[in-house]
Design an enzyme around this catalytic site. Structure first.
Site, short mmCIF file in Angstrom:
data_model
loop_
_atom_site.label_atom_id
_atom_site.label_comp_id
_atom_site.label_asym_id
_atom_site.label_seq_id
_atom_site.Cartn_x
_atom_site.Cartn_y
_atom_site.Cartn_z
N THR A 191 1.14 -0.93 0.03
CA THR A 191 0.19 0.34 0.03
C THR A 191 1.07 1.02 0.13
O THR A 191 1.26 1.86 -1.10
CB THR A 191 -1.34 0.26 1.01
OG1 THR A 191 -0.36 -0.42 2.21
CG2 THR A 191 -1.93 -1.48 0.89
N LYS B 209 4.31 -6.96 3.93
CA LYS B 209 3.64 -5.82 3.83
C LYS B 209 3.21 -4.17 5.24
O LYS B 209 3.06 -5.24 6.26
CB LYS B 209 2.66 -5.31 2.67
CG LYS B 209 1.11 -5.79 3.34
CD LYS B 209 0.75 -4.71 3.85
CE LYS B 209 -0.06 -3.59 3.57
NZ LYS B 209 0.16 -2.54 4.59
N THR C 145 1.97 -8.55 11.70
CA THR C 145 2.44 -7.50 11.21
C THR C 145 1.41 -6.84 10.93
O THR C 145 -0.30 -7.31 10.55
CB THR C 145 3.64 -7.67 10.06
OG1 THR C 145 3.67 -6.28 9.74
CG2 THR C 145 3.18 -8.62 8.73
N GLU D 88 6.77 5.46 6.69
CA GLU D 88 6.20 5.94 6.56
C GLU D 88 7.61 7.59 6.84
O GLU D 88 7.43 8.18 8.44
CB GLU D 88 5.07 6.57 6.65
CG GLU D 88 3.74 5.39 6.20
CD GLU D 88 2.52 5.59 6.25
OE1 GLU D 88 2.29 5.11 5.25
OE2 GLU D 88 2.81 6.33 7.91
N ASN E 64 0.47 10.61 5.80
CA ASN E 64 -1.31 10.65 6.34
C ASN E 64 -2.00 11.56 6.64
O ASN E 64 -3.34 10.96 6.20
CB ASN E 64 -0.55 10.11 7.95
CG ASN E 64 -0.29 8.74 7.47
OD1 ASN E 64 -0.62 7.07 7.99
ND2 ASN E 64 1.41 8.73 8.21
N SER F 146 -5.95 10.78 -0.38
CA SER F 146 -6.93 12.15 -2.15
C SER F 146 -6.02 11.83 -3.12
O SER F 146 -5.30 10.62 -3.26
CB SER F 146 -5.49 13.46 -1.28
OG SER F 146 -5.68 13.81 0.16
#
Length: 482
Positions: free
Chosen positions: A230, A256, A267, A354, A477, A482
């Site tokens: 993702t 992932k 996870t 991230e 985030n 969006s």
């Protein structure tokens, strides 16, 4: 990145009566506790050494192996290359595009297993849960992990917090796969990841099944890892070989995860397959045992996902003898290698956090109990103030001390010590006499950092891995939907 889900559509009475499949493994694990303690001490040292070697690979290689599409984000500076992974005997897989994303990319994975395969699983303990998690837990309990035939995974939609309609969508997917693979729908495992609160359009998956069935192949690990991504910036895989009674067996896995990572089980999504012949009960015990110090010992942002799933499959096609006990001596090498694979995968989650720019190992010693040490280490690892200090390359050991104290665990302030790598920041409750700001600042510029804290009340210890918190995390985030 999975975002929040639903409760199972099974009747409430059935829910209350159902005994989670994890309990079976936990019972076995308690019986094996003396073995487990010895195994963990030895195996984790070897696994950590191996993971360090794996983790130290150049990030540029990861960029070369990653299949980047036009919507992809810049590859994490902490990325590692996708490993060379041999086929696992008895496993075939295929990927395709179901259309859960607007841009061109594979977002669907199907794995097929032979007759007699075993399965074990560990799942999120999130209070909300998700329809795919509910499905897997319920049917693993019903089958006791025997006879699993297929796994279907989609990215782009978590099918979480979607009520009865979400549960019905999972059932329809499993039913369609069961018809194509000539098995019961309960022999099909299902997993999803993506935005929470969006109902799964199962028709998109069902429509692609004929194509995927025609393209099933034994060697597509890289494609499989990419299809479940993702917000991940690189595909994650790990591979090892072990000996069971003189016969070589293979262990391969993918996972992932990038954000919403603070597993209380496994996870975001992780799928590990071996061609060893191991009974479901033994497989579940191993799954429980080695999850604790691998996937349950990493955190990116302190947010636990609704869809966290670790599934461990054994095809039994290696030719090695069947093992029915997790403590069987013949499994010694296999246990070590399995933990190595899980630890490699768990580390890669942190490396792809991230916006992450630092990979950080936090070790707490001198605690009253291992559980206390774990809570203190997690308190440090999850602290936004600590994580932003790392992002700014500031060895602000006062924030470490703050995070230790807010864990509300037994500590001795006047005996506490803090060390960054080889450099002492504090000793015996005071700033260290050898403290050198220049050396500390130079150390903090490294991409891989270690923090050691001794709380001075006992002999127990625990290690947690985390990353820093940067402006990029907020950007990712803030724009997620969006």
């Amino acid at each position: 990145m999975s975002r929040k889900p639903t409760k199972t559509a099974a009747p409430k009475a059935a829910q209350k009566a159902a005994k989670p499949v994890e309990v079976v493994g936990q019972t076995i694990e308690r019986a094996l506790d003396p073995l487990a303690s010895a195994l963990k001490r030895a195996a984790l040292k070897r696994a950590d050494k191996s993971a360090r070697a794996f983790d130290g690979a150049a990030s540029s290689a990861a960029a070369a192996t990653a299949k980047v599409d036009k919507a992809a984000m810049p590859v994490s500076p902490l990325a590692v290359p996708f490993p060379r992974m041999k086929p696992i005997k008895g496993l075939v897989m295929a990927t395709g595009r179901a259309g859960f994303y607007k841009h061109e990319r594979d977002d669907l994975l199907v794995m097929s297993f032979p007759e007699g395969a075993s399965c074990a699983g560990v799942f999120t303990r999130h209070g909300v849960g998700s329809a795919p998690v509910d499905w897997c837990k319920r049917h693993l309990e019903a089958t006791k992990g025997e006879g699993v035939k297929a796994l279907v995974v989609n990215a782009g939609c978590a099918n979480s917090f979607t009520g009865r309609p979400g549960a019905d969508a999972v059932r329809r997917v499993a039913s369609a796969v069961g018809k194509r693979f000539d098995c019961r729908q309960r022999d099909v495992m299902v997993a999803s990841t993506g935005v929470i609160g969006v109902l799964l359009d199962d028709a998109k998956i069902v429509a692609r099944l004929p194509e995927l069935e025609s393209r099933l192949a034994e060697d597509n690990w890289g494609g499989a890892a990419r299809s479940i991504m993702t917000t991940d910036t690189f595909p994650k895989g790990a591979y090892a070989e072990a000996k069971i009674d003189g016969v070589t067996v293979r262990i391969g896995g993918i996972c992932k995860g990038s954000g919403m990572i603070a597993p209380d089980m496994a996870t975001m999504l992780a799928f590990v397959v071996t061609d060893a012949a191991i009974s479901p009960g033994a497989l579940q015990a191993l799954c429980n045992l080695y999850t604790r110090n691998t996937f349950n010992a990493v955190t990116v942002d302190g947010d636990r996902s609704t869809n966290d799933t670790l599934l461990l499959f054994a095809t039994g096609q290696s030719g090695a003898p069947k093992i029915s006990r997790a403590g069987d001596r013949r499994l010694a090498d296999f246990r070590d290698k399995l933990e190595q694979v899980l630890l490699n995968l768990a580390h890669q989650l942190v490396r792809d956090g991230e916006g992450a720019t630092k990979f950080i190992k936090i070790t707490v010693t001198g605690a009253e109990t291992a559980a206390s040490a774990r809570r203190i280490a997690k308190s440090i690892a999850d602290s936004p103030l600590v994580k932003t200090a790392f992002a700014g390359e500031d060895a602000n050991w006062g924030r470490i001390v703050m995070a230790v104290g807010k864990a509300d665990e037994p500590v001795d302030r006047d005996s506490m010590s803090v060390k960054f790598g080889p450099h002492w920041a504090a000793q015996d409750g005071l700033i260290a006499k050898s403290y050198d700001e220049a050396k500390m600042s130079a150390y903090m510029k490294k991409q891989e950092l270690e923090v050691s804290v001794d709380v001075g009340v006992g002999r127990a210890s625990s290690t947690v891995w985390t990353c820093d918190l940067t402006k990029r995390y907020v950007e990712i985030n803030g724009d997620y939907r969006s």
